[in-house]
Design a protein around this motif. Structure first.
Motif, short mmCIF file in Angstrom:
data_model
loop_
_atom_site.label_atom_id
_atom_site.label_comp_id
_atom_site.label_asym_id
_atom_site.label_seq_id
_atom_site.Cartn_x
_atom_site.Cartn_y
_atom_site.Cartn_z
N PHE A 119 29.09 -30.96 -112.35
CA PHE A 119 28.04 -29.96 -112.46
C PHE A 119 28.54 -28.68 -113.12
O PHE A 119 29.73 -28.35 -113.04
N LYS A 120 27.61 -27.95 -113.73
CA LYS A 120 27.91 -26.62 -114.25
C LYS A 120 26.81 -25.62 -113.84
O LYS A 120 26.63 -24.59 -114.45
N ASP A 121 26.10 -25.98 -112.77
CA ASP A 121 25.02 -25.13 -112.29
C ASP A 121 25.54 -24.06 -111.33
O ASP A 121 26.55 -24.23 -110.65
N LEU A 122 24.82 -22.97 -111.27
CA LEU A 122 25.17 -21.83 -110.41
C LEU A 122 24.01 -21.56 -109.47
O LEU A 122 22.85 -21.45 -109.90
N TRP A 123 24.32 -21.46 -108.17
CA TRP A 123 23.31 -21.27 -107.13
C TRP A 123 23.67 -20.07 -106.26
O TRP A 123 24.86 -19.76 -106.09
N VAL A 124 22.63 -19.47 -105.67
CA VAL A 124 22.86 -18.43 -104.68
C VAL A 124 21.93 -18.66 -103.50
O VAL A 124 20.74 -18.97 -103.67
N PHE A 125 22.48 -18.56 -102.30
CA PHE A 125 21.69 -18.64 -101.07
C PHE A 125 21.59 -17.24 -100.49
O PHE A 125 22.60 -16.59 -100.23
N HIS A 126 20.36 -16.78 -100.31
CA HIS A 126 20.11 -15.42 -99.80
C HIS A 126 20.02 -15.46 -98.27
O HIS A 126 19.15 -16.15 -97.71
N PHE A 127 20.91 -14.73 -97.61
CA PHE A 127 20.94 -14.76 -96.15
C PHE A 127 19.67 -14.18 -95.53
O PHE A 127 19.22 -14.65 -94.48
N ASN A 128 19.11 -13.16 -96.15
CA ASN A 128 17.96 -12.50 -95.52
C ASN A 128 16.68 -13.35 -95.60
O ASN A 128 15.87 -13.35 -94.66
N THR A 129 16.50 -14.10 -96.69
CA THR A 129 15.31 -14.95 -96.80
C THR A 129 15.58 -16.41 -96.47
O THR A 129 14.65 -17.20 -96.32
N LYS A 130 16.87 -16.75 -96.38
CA LYS A 130 17.29 -18.14 -96.13
C LYS A 130 16.75 -19.10 -97.19
O LYS A 130 16.31 -20.21 -96.90
N LYS A 131 16.79 -18.65 -98.44
CA LYS A 131 16.30 -19.47 -99.54
C LYS A 131 17.34 -19.58 -100.64
O LYS A 131 18.12 -18.66 -100.88
N TRP A 132 17.32 -20.74 -101.32
CA TRP A 132 18.19 -20.99 -102.46
C TRP A 132 17.52 -20.48 -103.75
O TRP A 132 16.30 -20.52 -103.88
N GLU A 133 18.36 -20.07 -104.68
CA GLU A 133 17.88 -19.69 -106.01
C GLU A 133 18.85 -20.25 -107.04
O GLU A 133 20.06 -20.04 -106.94
N LYS A 134 18.31 -20.99 -108.01
CA LYS A 134 19.13 -21.50 -109.10
C LYS A 134 19.15 -20.46 -110.22
O LYS A 134 18.11 -20.01 -110.68
N ILE A 135 20.37 -20.11 -110.65
CA ILE A 135 20.54 -19.07 -111.67
C ILE A 135 20.57 -19.73 -113.04
O ILE A 135 21.40 -20.61 -113.30
N GLY A 136 19.69 -19.29 -113.93
CA GLY A 136 19.58 -19.92 -115.24
C GLY A 136 20.40 -19.25 -116.32
O GLY A 136 20.12 -19.44 -117.50
N ALA A 137 21.42 -18.48 -115.95
CA ALA A 137 22.23 -17.79 -116.95
C ALA A 137 22.97 -18.78 -117.83
O ALA A 137 23.50 -19.79 -117.35
N VAL A 138 23.03 -18.50 -119.13
CA VAL A 138 23.71 -19.36 -120.10
C VAL A 138 25.09 -18.79 -120.41
O VAL A 138 25.42 -17.67 -120.04
N GLY A 139 25.88 -19.61 -121.11
CA GLY A 139 27.19 -19.14 -121.55
C GLY A 139 28.28 -19.22 -120.50
O GLY A 139 29.35 -18.61 -120.65
N GLY A 140 28.06 -20.00 -119.45
CA GLY A 140 29.04 -20.12 -118.38
C GLY A 140 30.04 -21.23 -118.63
O GLY A 140 30.05 -21.86 -119.70
N PRO A 141 30.88 -21.54 -117.66
CA PRO A 141 31.87 -22.61 -117.81
C PRO A 141 31.21 -23.96 -118.02
O PRO A 141 30.07 -24.19 -117.61
N SER A 142 31.91 -24.86 -118.66
CA SER A 142 31.43 -26.23 -118.82
C SER A 142 31.43 -26.95 -117.48
O SER A 142 32.01 -26.46 -116.49
N ALA A 143 30.83 -28.12 -117.43
CA ALA A 143 30.77 -28.91 -116.19
C ALA A 143 32.18 -29.24 -115.73
O ALA A 143 33.01 -29.70 -116.51
#
Length: 539
Positions: free
Chosen positions: A155-179
């Motif tokens: 995988f090369k996806d980036l995720w963040v889990f927010h403690f206050n809402t208890k929800k996941w968010e997938k970050i769509g930023a480009v230009g990151g590391p390869s898989a």
């Protein structure tokens, strides 16, 4: 001339893409013939199943199941540990997880949080927790393995889990590391920095030594402009941030081709500082610096766990090293010794757990007379003040060769001579001199280890018993301020260890001639090397 080169490069890239596409199609046909589902289809199934979730649920549950190559992260703002993902192989099937647990230390409780739209199951990913935005857990990369371990998806996806809402968010930023998987990731100020890792598609593998930074304020990836003598490409190293903004890299593992169908595994023991350019305002210019290590270094190993503690110090536990016997076969030697690393110097010290003293036992210590002759043991009550001063003297030598290493009164440990490698059992190395039988967690690799409020926590991992890869779910803690004894939170149950692969070999192999034996030995060695790479790289 330049244009021709450019066209040639594009042509080579297109050829490589076509070759990979054909190889993937061939692999899918082979999987279908064996009745195994394509790995991309398996991942798509998980995504569809996750879409059926509509609400966040929380429930108190038993501890996580047996697994390795998961992440165990300390919540920076609460007395919690955060457990995510991992894998379990029982000799027949591989199981991947994407469950999220919160362990409350005081109550010794596990809370499972199920939230829709989260990452797919994976292992050998990385996680960091930050206080920003009410508290966040960031996940990057990792790998998904088919049940037969014949297919891999990185995988090369980036995720963040927010403690206050208890929800996941997938970050769509480009230009990151390869898989990739087996990489390392740390949070430094307002950035998340990713280094190294590997990618293996069963046909070829590649190791990385590139460095990327994700800005937590702008939500943008940047490849860092790093000068200096960089570490060679690797995975499974350790990466820890220092209080002055630098990052330390130690060890790791990689493979290299020695001939067409044979690889050689390399266990790295070198160390580097990754330092930001003091004159740079963009945060993108950094420098590599090779580090000379002092003290008593751990023996070469991979798959160890290293946890950052107070005062720019870190504790290392366990690991494995592949030794070659007289018949040139690989045998993994597993460890359960501990080492303290002073990150600023940097200096290594082996750590010995002393064993808890019985209540009512008089404290004794050794002191020396002014003329250098050893005095009789005296009660600490008579010399308490002097002992306190001595304990805070960094590097003070004691008669038996031990030293007292102090961290400004915050983290004090007694360290002794370097213990020899431990390949089995759980006896405390170095305790023989005092005739103290002190419990240690059994040897392992790819465990979860973290320090929170001076307490070291160690969970799960994997241990090899011959051809068996036994996955663990035992859980321990150790007070680093006392170092008296390990506390067993979840004991290891040998009867619960399962392995479904037959240990016996075909009898026909014994009748094979020497030439066939040599050929098989080479194939077995290559297979063991690949398995060792899998075990060490995935975390």
């Amino acid at each position: 001339m330049g244009k021709k080169d450019k066209k040639k490069g594009k042509g080579a890239e297109k050829t490589a893409t076509k070759t990979e596409k054909k190889a993937n199609q061939k692999l899918k046909k082979e999987m279908a013939a064996r009745g195994e589902e394509d790995i991309d289809a398996l991942i798509a199934k998980f995504v569809e199943e996750d879409k059926a979730k509509t609400a966040v649920t929380e429930e108190l549950v038993p501890p996580p199941s047996k697994r390795t190559s998961f992440t165990l992260t300390a919540n920076p703002d609460k007395d919690q540990l955060i457990f995510f993902g991992g894998e379990y192989f029982n000799g027949s099937k591989t199981f991947l997880y994407n469950d999220l647990f919160f362990y409350t230390m005081k109550q010794n409780r596990w809370l499972k949080v199920s939230s829709p739209g989260g990452p797919t199951p994976r292992a050998a990913h990385q996680a960091v927790a930050v206080s920003q935005g009410g508290g966040q857990l960031w996940i990057f990369g990792g790998e998904f393995t088919s049940q037969s371990q014949s297919q891999f998806h990185h995988f090369k996806d980036l995720w963040v889990f927010h403690f206050n809402t208890k929800k996941w968010e997938k970050i769509g930023a480009v230009g990151g590391p390869s898989a990739r998987s087996g990489h390392r990731m740390v949070a430094v100020k307002k950035q998340i920095i990713v280094f190294g890792g590997f990618n293996d598609n069963t046909r070829e593998y590649k190791y990385f030594n590139d460095v990327y930074a994700f800005n937590l304020e702008t939500y943008k990836w940047n490849k860092l402009d790093v000068v200096g003598n960089a570490p060679c490409p690797r995975s499974a190293c350790t990466m820890v941030p220092l209080s002055d903004g630098r990052v330390l890299i130690y060890g790791g593992y990689s493979k290299e081709k020695v001939k067409k169908d044979a690889d050689k595994g390399i266990t790295h023991t070198d160390m580097y500082f990754l330092s930001p350019d003091k004159h740079d305002t963009t945060g993108l210019k950094w420098k590599w610096q090779s580090v000379k290590q002092a003290g008593v270094k751990p023996s070469p190993r991979c798959g160890f766990s290293l946890a950052l503690t107070t005062g720019d110090k870190a504790v290392l536990f366990g690991g494995v090293y592949d030794e070659v016997d007289d018949e040139e076969e690989l045998e993994g030697v597993f460890y359960n010794d501990m080492h303290l690393l002073d990150l600023m110097k940097p200096t290594w010290h082996p750590v010995t757990v002393s064993g808890k003293k019985e209540l009512g036992m008089e404290k004794k210590r050794r002191r020396k007379k002014k003329d250098g002759e050893e005095a009789e043991n005296e009660d600490d009550d008579d010399d308490g003040d002097q002992e306190e001063v001595e304990e805070k003297m960094e590097g003070m030598k004691v008669d038996d060769g031990e030293k007292v290493i102090s961290d400004d009164g915050v983290f004090t440990v007694t360290v002794g001579p370097s213990p020899s490698g431990v390949d089995s059992g759980n006896k405390n190395p170095g305790a023989e001199a005092g005739n103290v039988d002190v419990f240690l967690p059994p040897p392992r690799i790819n465990a979860g280890m973290v320090v929170k409020k001076g307490i070291l926590y160690l969970y799960g991992g994997m241990y090899e018993d011959g051809d068996k890869q036994l996955t663990l779910n035992d859980f321990y803690s150790l007070d680093l301020n006392k170092l008296e004894e390990w506390n067993t939170i979840i004991p290891l149950d040998p009867a619960d260890m399962e392995w479904f692969e037959s240990d016996s070999e075909d009898e026909d192999e014994d009748d094979m001639d020497d030439e066939d034996d040599d050929d098989d030995d080479d194939e077995d060695k290559e297979e063991e090397s690949d398995n060792g790479d899998k075990n060490m790289d995935v975390d």
